[in-house]
Design a protein around this motif. Sequence first.
Motif, PDB file in Angstrom:
ATOM      1  N   LEU A   8     -29.463  88.928  77.395  1.00  0.00           N
ATOM      2  CA  LEU A   8     -30.022  87.843  78.204  1.00  0.00           C
ATOM      3  C   LEU A   8     -30.233  86.588  77.360  1.00  0.00           C
ATOM      4  CD1 LEU A   8     -31.080  86.873  80.924  1.00  0.00           C
ATOM      5  CD2 LEU A   8     -33.323  87.770  80.273  1.00  0.00           C
ATOM      6  N   VAL A   9     -30.749  86.756  76.159  1.00  0.00           N
ATOM      7  CA  VAL A   9     -30.951  85.612  75.260  1.00  0.00           C
ATOM      8  C   VAL A   9     -29.604  84.986  74.901  1.00  0.00           C
ATOM      9  CG1 VAL A   9     -31.700  84.952  72.928  1.00  0.00           C
ATOM     10  CG2 VAL A   9     -33.158  86.413  74.331  1.00  0.00           C
ATOM     11  N   VAL A  10     -28.616  85.825  74.596  1.00  0.00           N
ATOM     12  CA  VAL A  10     -27.288  85.316  74.255  1.00  0.00           C
ATOM     13  C   VAL A  10     -26.665  84.605  75.457  1.00  0.00           C
ATOM     14  CG1 VAL A  10     -24.944  85.979  73.572  1.00  0.00           C
ATOM     15  CG2 VAL A  10     -26.908  86.948  72.378  1.00  0.00           C
ATOM     16  N   TYR A  11     -26.867  85.146  76.661  1.00  0.00           N
ATOM     17  CA  TYR A  11     -26.354  84.478  77.867  1.00  0.00           C
ATOM     18  C   TYR A  11     -26.958  83.077  78.002  1.00  0.00           C
ATOM     19  CZ  TYR A  11     -26.096  83.018  82.708  1.00  0.00           C
ATOM     20  OH  TYR A  11     -25.918  82.266  83.849  1.00  0.00           O
ATOM     21  N   LEU A  44     -28.316  81.177  75.685  1.00  0.00           N
ATOM     22  CA  LEU A  44     -27.822  80.320  74.605  1.00  0.00           C
ATOM     23  C   LEU A  44     -26.364  79.921  74.832  1.00  0.00           C
ATOM     24  CD1 LEU A  44     -29.460  82.039  71.496  1.00  0.00           C
ATOM     25  CD2 LEU A  44     -30.134  79.882  72.596  1.00  0.00           C
ATOM     26  N   THR A  45     -25.574  80.837  75.382  1.00  0.00           N
ATOM     27  CA  THR A  45     -24.176  80.542  75.686  1.00  0.00           C
ATOM     28  C   THR A  45     -24.087  79.469  76.770  1.00  0.00           C
ATOM     29  OG1 THR A  45     -23.573  82.804  75.114  1.00  0.00           O
ATOM     30  CG2 THR A  45     -21.973  81.556  76.400  1.00  0.00           C
ATOM     31  N   ALA A  46     -24.901  79.611  77.810  1.00  0.00           N
ATOM     32  CA  ALA A  46     -24.922  78.615  78.881  1.00  0.00           C
ATOM     33  C   ALA A  46     -25.349  77.249  78.337  1.00  0.00           C
ATOM     34  CB  ALA A  46     -25.853  79.062  80.000  1.00  0.00           C
ATOM     35  N   LEU A  47     -26.359  77.235  77.495  1.00  0.00           N
ATOM     36  CA  LEU A  47     -26.813  75.975  76.897  1.00  0.00           C
ATOM     37  C   LEU A  47     -25.750  75.369  75.982  1.00  0.00           C
ATOM     38  CD1 LEU A  47     -30.546  76.840  76.134  1.00  0.00           C
ATOM     39  CD2 LEU A  47     -29.664  75.323  77.929  1.00  0.00           C
ATOM     40  N   ALA A  48     -25.033  76.229  75.256  1.00  0.00           N
ATOM     41  CA  ALA A  48     -23.953  75.736  74.401  1.00  0.00           C
ATOM     42  C   ALA A  48     -22.864  75.090  75.253  1.00  0.00           C
ATOM     43  CB  ALA A  48     -23.378  76.877  73.566  1.00  0.00           C
ATOM     44  N   GLY A  49     -22.557  75.685  76.398  1.00  0.00           N
ATOM     45  CA  GLY A  49     -21.574  75.102  77.303  1.00  0.00           C
ATOM     46  C   GLY A  49     -22.019  73.750  77.820  1.00  0.00           C
ATOM     47  N   TRP A  99     -15.029  78.647  74.655  1.00  0.00           N
ATOM     48  CA  TRP A  99     -15.562  78.595  73.288  1.00  0.00           C
ATOM     49  C   TRP A  99     -16.961  79.203  73.173  1.00  0.00           C
ATOM     50  CZ3 TRP A  99     -11.733  78.410  70.284  1.00  0.00           C
ATOM     51  CH2 TRP A  99     -10.616  77.660  70.598  1.00  0.00           C
ATOM     52  N   PRO A 100     -17.910  78.867  74.028  1.00  0.00           N
ATOM     53  CA  PRO A 100     -19.226  79.505  73.912  1.00  0.00           C
ATOM     54  C   PRO A 100     -19.169  81.020  74.144  1.00  0.00           C
ATOM     55  CG  PRO A 100     -19.416  77.498  75.183  1.00  0.00           C
ATOM     56  CD  PRO A 100     -17.944  77.766  75.013  1.00  0.00           C
ATOM     57  N   PHE A 101     -18.351  81.459  75.115  1.00  0.00           N
ATOM     58  CA  PHE A 101     -18.272  82.894  75.391  1.00  0.00           C
ATOM     59  C   PHE A 101     -17.606  83.619  74.224  1.00  0.00           C
ATOM     60  CE2 PHE A 101     -16.638  86.818  77.257  1.00  0.00           C
ATOM     61  CZ  PHE A 101     -17.772  87.271  77.926  1.00  0.00           C
ATOM     62  N   PHE A 102     -16.613  83.008  73.627  1.00  0.00           N
ATOM     63  CA  PHE A 102     -15.958  83.617  72.468  1.00  0.00           C
ATOM     64  C   PHE A 102     -16.945  83.787  71.320  1.00  0.00           C
ATOM     65  CE2 PHE A 102     -13.431  83.529  68.574  1.00  0.00           C
ATOM     66  CZ  PHE A 102     -12.532  84.561  68.834  1.00  0.00           C
ATOM     67  N   LEU A 103     -17.734  82.755  71.051  1.00  0.00           N
ATOM     68  CA  LEU A 103     -18.737  82.853  69.976  1.00  0.00           C
ATOM     69  C   LEU A 103     -19.820  83.880  70.324  1.00  0.00           C
ATOM     70  CD1 LEU A 103     -19.119  79.111  68.954  1.00  0.00           C
ATOM     71  CD2 LEU A 103     -18.001  80.937  67.668  1.00  0.00           C
ATOM     72  N   ALA A 104     -20.249  83.906  71.565  1.00  0.00           N
ATOM     73  CA  ALA A 104     -21.246  84.894  71.995  1.00  0.00           C
ATOM     74  C   ALA A 104     -20.690  86.305  71.840  1.00  0.00           C
ATOM     75  CB  ALA A 104     -21.648  84.637  73.442  1.00  0.00           C
ATOM     76  N   SER A 105     -19.417  86.472  72.142  1.00  0.00           N
ATOM     77  CA  SER A 105     -18.771  87.775  71.992  1.00  0.00           C
ATOM     78  C   SER A 105     -18.810  88.225  70.539  1.00  0.00           C
ATOM     79  CB  SER A 105     -17.324  87.704  72.470  1.00  0.00           C
ATOM     80  OG  SER A 105     -17.253  87.349  73.822  1.00  0.00           O
ATOM     81  N   ALA A 106     -18.528  87.299  69.630  1.00  0.00           N
ATOM     82  CA  ALA A 106     -18.555  87.628  68.205  1.00  0.00           C
ATOM     83  C   ALA A 106     -19.954  88.044  67.772  1.00  0.00           C
ATOM     84  CB  ALA A 106     -18.062  86.440  67.382  1.00  0.00           C
ATOM     85  N   VAL A 107     -20.950  87.351  68.261  1.00  0.00           N
ATOM     86  CA  VAL A 107     -22.341  87.684  67.921  1.00  0.00           C
ATOM     87  C   VAL A 107     -22.712  89.062  68.455  1.00  0.00           C
ATOM     88  CG1 VAL A 107     -24.755  87.062  68.396  1.00  0.00           C
ATOM     89  CG2 VAL A 107     -23.122  85.291  67.718  1.00  0.00           C
ATOM     90  N   LEU A 108     -22.408  89.310  69.706  1.00  0.00           N
ATOM     91  CA  LEU A 108     -22.775  90.584  70.321  1.00  0.00           C
ATOM     92  C   LEU A 108     -21.972  91.756  69.765  1.00  0.00           C
ATOM     93  CD1 LEU A 108     -23.270  89.489  74.025  1.00  0.00           C
ATOM     94  CD2 LEU A 108     -25.051  90.196  72.410  1.00  0.00           C
ATOM     95  N   ALA A 109     -20.694  91.562  69.525  1.00  0.00           N
ATOM     96  CA  ALA A 109     -19.837  92.652  69.056  1.00  0.00           C
ATOM     97  C   ALA A 109     -20.249  93.140  67.670  1.00  0.00           C
ATOM     98  CB  ALA A 109     -18.375  92.219  69.057  1.00  0.00           C
ATOM     99  N   ARG A 110     -20.806  92.249  66.860  1.00  0.00           N
ATOM    100  CA  ARG A 110     -21.220  92.632  65.503  1.00  0.00           C
ATOM    101  C   ARG A 110     -22.191  93.797  65.507  1.00  0.00           C
ATOM    102  NH1 ARG A 110     -23.808  88.438  62.056  1.00  0.00           N
ATOM    103  NH2 ARG A 110     -23.920  90.176  60.634  1.00  0.00           N
ATOM    104  N   GLY A 111     -23.105  93.818  66.445  1.00  0.00           N
ATOM    105  CA  GLY A 111     -24.131  94.845  66.446  1.00  0.00           C
ATOM    106  C   GLY A 111     -23.854  96.015  67.375  1.00  0.00           C
ATOM    107  N   ALA A 154     -22.206  84.539  83.845  1.00  0.00           N
ATOM    108  CA  ALA A 154     -22.953  85.793  84.000  1.00  0.00           C
ATOM    109  C   ALA A 154     -22.016  86.925  84.390  1.00  0.00           C
ATOM    110  CB  ALA A 154     -24.055  85.631  85.041  1.00  0.00           C
ATOM    111  N   GLY A 155     -21.097  86.641  85.308  1.00  0.00           N
ATOM    112  CA  GLY A 155     -20.112  87.641  85.703  1.00  0.00           C
ATOM    113  C   GLY A 155     -19.251  88.079  84.535  1.00  0.00           C
TER     114      GLY A 155
END
Length: 161
Positions: free
Chosen positions: A6-9, A11-16, A50-62, A112-113
């Motif tokens: 939820l936090v990443v979502y 932040l991703t929306a705000l980055a967009g 771009w924001p979703f790609f970066l969010a994916s990298a952040v989430l996939a790490r953990g 979100a989808g």
Amino acid sequence: MKKKVLVVYVLTALAGVGLHFLYRACPTPFVGLFAPVSESVWEHLKLLYWPFFLASAVLARGMEGRLRAWSGFLTALLVQPVALTAVYYLLRAGWGVSGLALDIFLYLAVLAGGFLLAFAVYRRGRAEPALGLLIVLSAIYGVSLMAFTLAAPQLPIFLAP
């Protein structure tokens, strides 16, 4: 994990949203590769990519099963622009409905989808065998976002409304 997503979502929306205004603040060719340079639908797809790609990298790490996670994220990365443009043109051309509030809602809903789809694909694990293809298609899409900024065809999706 749900709280982190939820936090990443958010932040991703705000980055967009930030990306939307970045080119106006810093109108350089480099920034234009990542931020919309016009109000065209195509340029606005950068706000998802771009924001979703970066969010994916952040989430996939953990995440356990990183390759499976990436298969979910890349599937969503490729489905989001199709969903966004389909709904956008259906509303605008099909029913004559448009407006800034609707555009923002559509962006947030598709984003979100995308997160929901990514985690659904991750849980099922069926897209992992296609990870190589998903990487290639996602790279082609990302390069296309940049290339068509530099040389956009005279088609409606590339023209500002």
